[in-house]
Design a protein around this motif. Sequence first.
Motif, PDB file in Angstrom:
ATOM      1  N   ILE A   1     -48.466   8.287 -28.186  1.00  0.00           N
ATOM      2  CA  ILE A   1     -49.514   7.736 -29.044  1.00  0.00           C
ATOM      3  C   ILE A   1     -50.506   8.838 -29.398  1.00  0.00           C
ATOM      4  O   ILE A   1     -51.067   9.492 -28.522  1.00  0.00           O
ATOM      5  CB  ILE A   1     -50.252   6.574 -28.354  1.00  0.00           C
ATOM      6  N   PHE A   2     -50.712   9.048 -30.697  1.00  0.00           N
ATOM      7  CA  PHE A   2     -51.656  10.070 -31.150  1.00  0.00           C
ATOM      8  C   PHE A   2     -53.053   9.463 -31.155  1.00  0.00           C
ATOM      9  O   PHE A   2     -53.291   8.439 -31.801  1.00  0.00           O
ATOM     10  CB  PHE A   2     -51.267  10.544 -32.548  1.00  0.00           C
TER      11      PHE A   2
ATOM     12  N   SER B   1     -56.003   9.968 -32.522  1.00  0.00           N
ATOM     13  CA  SER B   1     -56.795   9.747 -33.736  1.00  0.00           C
ATOM     14  C   SER B   1     -56.261   8.600 -34.584  1.00  0.00           C
ATOM     15  O   SER B   1     -57.026   7.900 -35.252  1.00  0.00           O
ATOM     16  CB  SER B   1     -56.845  11.031 -34.572  1.00  0.00           C
ATOM     17  N   SER B   2     -54.944   8.377 -34.555  1.00  0.00           N
ATOM     18  CA  SER B   2     -54.358   7.324 -35.375  1.00  0.00           C
ATOM     19  C   SER B   2     -53.944   6.107 -34.579  1.00  0.00           C
ATOM     20  O   SER B   2     -53.671   5.044 -35.156  1.00  0.00           O
ATOM     21  CB  SER B   2     -53.131   7.859 -36.108  1.00  0.00           C
ATOM     22  N   ASN B   3     -53.860   6.252 -33.253  1.00  0.00           N
ATOM     23  CA  ASN B   3     -53.376   5.196 -32.363  1.00  0.00           C
ATOM     24  C   ASN B   3     -51.951   4.777 -32.702  1.00  0.00           C
ATOM     25  O   ASN B   3     -51.542   3.640 -32.452  1.00  0.00           O
ATOM     26  CB  ASN B   3     -54.295   3.964 -32.404  1.00  0.00           C
ATOM     27  N   LEU B   4     -51.197   5.697 -33.302  1.00  0.00           N
ATOM     28  CA  LEU B   4     -49.809   5.483 -33.646  1.00  0.00           C
ATOM     29  C   LEU B   4     -48.941   6.500 -32.916  1.00  0.00           C
ATOM     30  O   LEU B   4     -49.412   7.567 -32.526  1.00  0.00           O
ATOM     31  CB  LEU B   4     -49.591   5.612 -35.161  1.00  0.00           C
ATOM     32  N   SER B   5     -47.659   6.175 -32.764  1.00  0.00           N
ATOM     33  CA  SER B   5     -46.753   7.083 -32.074  1.00  0.00           C
ATOM     34  C   SER B   5     -46.442   8.290 -32.942  1.00  0.00           C
ATOM     35  O   SER B   5     -46.127   8.158 -34.126  1.00  0.00           O
ATOM     36  CB  SER B   5     -45.455   6.366 -31.705  1.00  0.00           C
ATOM     37  N   ASP B   6     -46.517   9.458 -32.330  1.00  0.00           N
ATOM     38  CA  ASP B   6     -46.163  10.690 -33.016  1.00  0.00           C
ATOM     39  C   ASP B   6     -44.649  10.920 -32.988  1.00  0.00           C
ATOM     40  O   ASP B   6     -44.140  11.768 -33.710  1.00  0.00           O
ATOM     41  CB  ASP B   6     -46.887  11.865 -32.333  1.00  0.00           C
TER      42      ASP B   6
ATOM     43  N   SER C   1     -42.749   4.788 -28.367  1.00  0.00           N
ATOM     44  CA  SER C   1     -44.189   5.048 -28.285  1.00  0.00           C
ATOM     45  C   SER C   1     -44.632   5.310 -26.849  1.00  0.00           C
ATOM     46  O   SER C   1     -45.040   6.414 -26.513  1.00  0.00           O
ATOM     47  CB  SER C   1     -44.980   3.870 -28.864  1.00  0.00           C
TER      48      SER C   1
ATOM     49  N   THR D   1     -50.886  21.809 -38.776  1.00  0.00           N
ATOM     50  CA  THR D   1     -51.625  20.589 -39.076  1.00  0.00           C
ATOM     51  C   THR D   1     -51.665  20.356 -40.587  1.00  0.00           C
ATOM     52  O   THR D   1     -52.093  21.237 -41.326  1.00  0.00           O
ATOM     53  CB  THR D   1     -53.068  20.691 -38.548  1.00  0.00           C
ATOM     54  N   PRO D   2     -51.208  19.188 -41.065  1.00  0.00           N
ATOM     55  CA  PRO D   2     -50.627  18.073 -40.319  1.00  0.00           C
ATOM     56  C   PRO D   2     -49.195  18.360 -39.893  1.00  0.00           C
ATOM     57  O   PRO D   2     -48.593  19.342 -40.328  1.00  0.00           O
ATOM     58  CB  PRO D   2     -50.682  16.925 -41.328  1.00  0.00           C
TER      59      PRO D   2
END
Length: 513
Positions: free
Chosen positions: A227-228, A230-235, A240, A342-343
């Motif tokens: 989980i990243f 800043s986004s709360n999503l899986s990288d 996840s 980045t990104p």
Amino acid sequence: MLKLITNRTSFFSNRRERSLRASCARCLSLVLLAATALLSACGGGSSNSAANSTNISGNWQFTVAPPADGSFLGGLQGGFLLQSGGSVKGAAAYAVSLPQFLIPCSTGTATITGTVTGQNVSFTVVAGTQTFTFTGAVSLDGSTMIGTYGSSAGTAGDGSPCGSAQTGLQWSAVLVPPITGTIQGSFHSTSASSGLINQDFAATGNLVQGANSGSSTAPVTGTLSFIFPSSNLSDYPCFSTDTVSGQISGNSVALQIVGSNGSVIGQIGGPAASPTGINPVVFDSVQGGYVLQGTGPSYMIATSSCPGNLTSTASAGDYGDLCLALAPVGSANACQQAIALTPASISFPAQAAGMTTAQSITLTNVSSSTLDGLDITLANIPATATDFAETDTCGAAGGPSGGAPFSLSSGQFCAITVSFAPQCASGCTSTRNATLTVSSPVSADNDTAFAVPVAGTVTDNGETSTSETNPKRDATAEVGGIDSLLPSNAAERWGPLYGSSEFFQDKETAWRE
């Protein structure tokens, strides 16, 4: 006369005081002498004190030298010892091989018994039909042992020779700290079939090692997350957050990744020469701390998002290298990659053919030293496509590198600009792809290539036009009428916007007007 008597009184008083002091000193000497004798009689001398302070309980990784005649390879590997007073017991994994074979002829768990006297150690190790005898010394800080060993002859399960009688061979052992704490690092894909090759995915989590029971292994449990923050999503597209469960023996670690439904979705580490293609993962010391890492593929995954199975890397959904640093045993930055991109991916919004847009990626040297020999490549997919192009400010004096190697000092960064100019004829709506790859001279794992996936969508010019003189629309109207351009439920969908559904009852009139 009074004065004389006073002085004489003072004189005798001083003599008594000096006499008492001398007597006390003699008494104190006798007491100290008696105490010393008592300590010696009870084993309280300096050498025995050192013996009491030595404790070799813990997880040890053994290294044994092969015999000079080359009759066998291997021996004691890693396991746990328990000390009680001067006695030692425990167990460790062992593997004995013949030089001409990769698969061990004898392998399993060896029982260990021994003694500790001061800094001196002595073990007897029963490994199948072969017995090893170890003698040596433990360091003052209790972190290493070194000495010589001998062995009896051994046999394999079928009775064939496996191990020979030897004496005077060298051995050493290193104490492995508990693998307990937070972890931070990355999975670095090397799987071409997954479409993730050379992408680096940041991972965090925690590990907890179970108690030392004197067996050859100790349990290890924990969590692993992509989980990243800043986004709360899986990288990581494969999963996840899930749990891990396995064991440690010496510095060798094997873990299974367990999904939320209890199924095994991945593997970290495996035995040497495993048919799965996954190599051993070791918990080893590096500058700045302890890390989990392997040589070559050291993890594999199979999930619904990354379909496959865990039979081998050839059939896995994804596989690659990993580096996970443990804290507080060491620095959490021990697995930090030398460069940062980045990104981590870029995606262009839909645009018409012939248009050109651009997005930037920042390349930063996040290591503590200058990186020489960096280079950038952009590969369109397929290679014959020309939809994407690259330029950058990474060359000399901030100019473009032009495909040539370049350097970045510690903390220095440069911009990589990717332009999207889709090339296609009319009626070719599709997604276009490319991969930007930066090669670094060093890496926290075994892969020095870092990829950034690039995607963009091209739309047909005609699909985005609303001009009255649009020849395609006029031709469609002439051939199929307004019925070919409006949905069958147009009256229900849009009629209320115009006050009545009757607006669309005569669609041809509405279109012509």
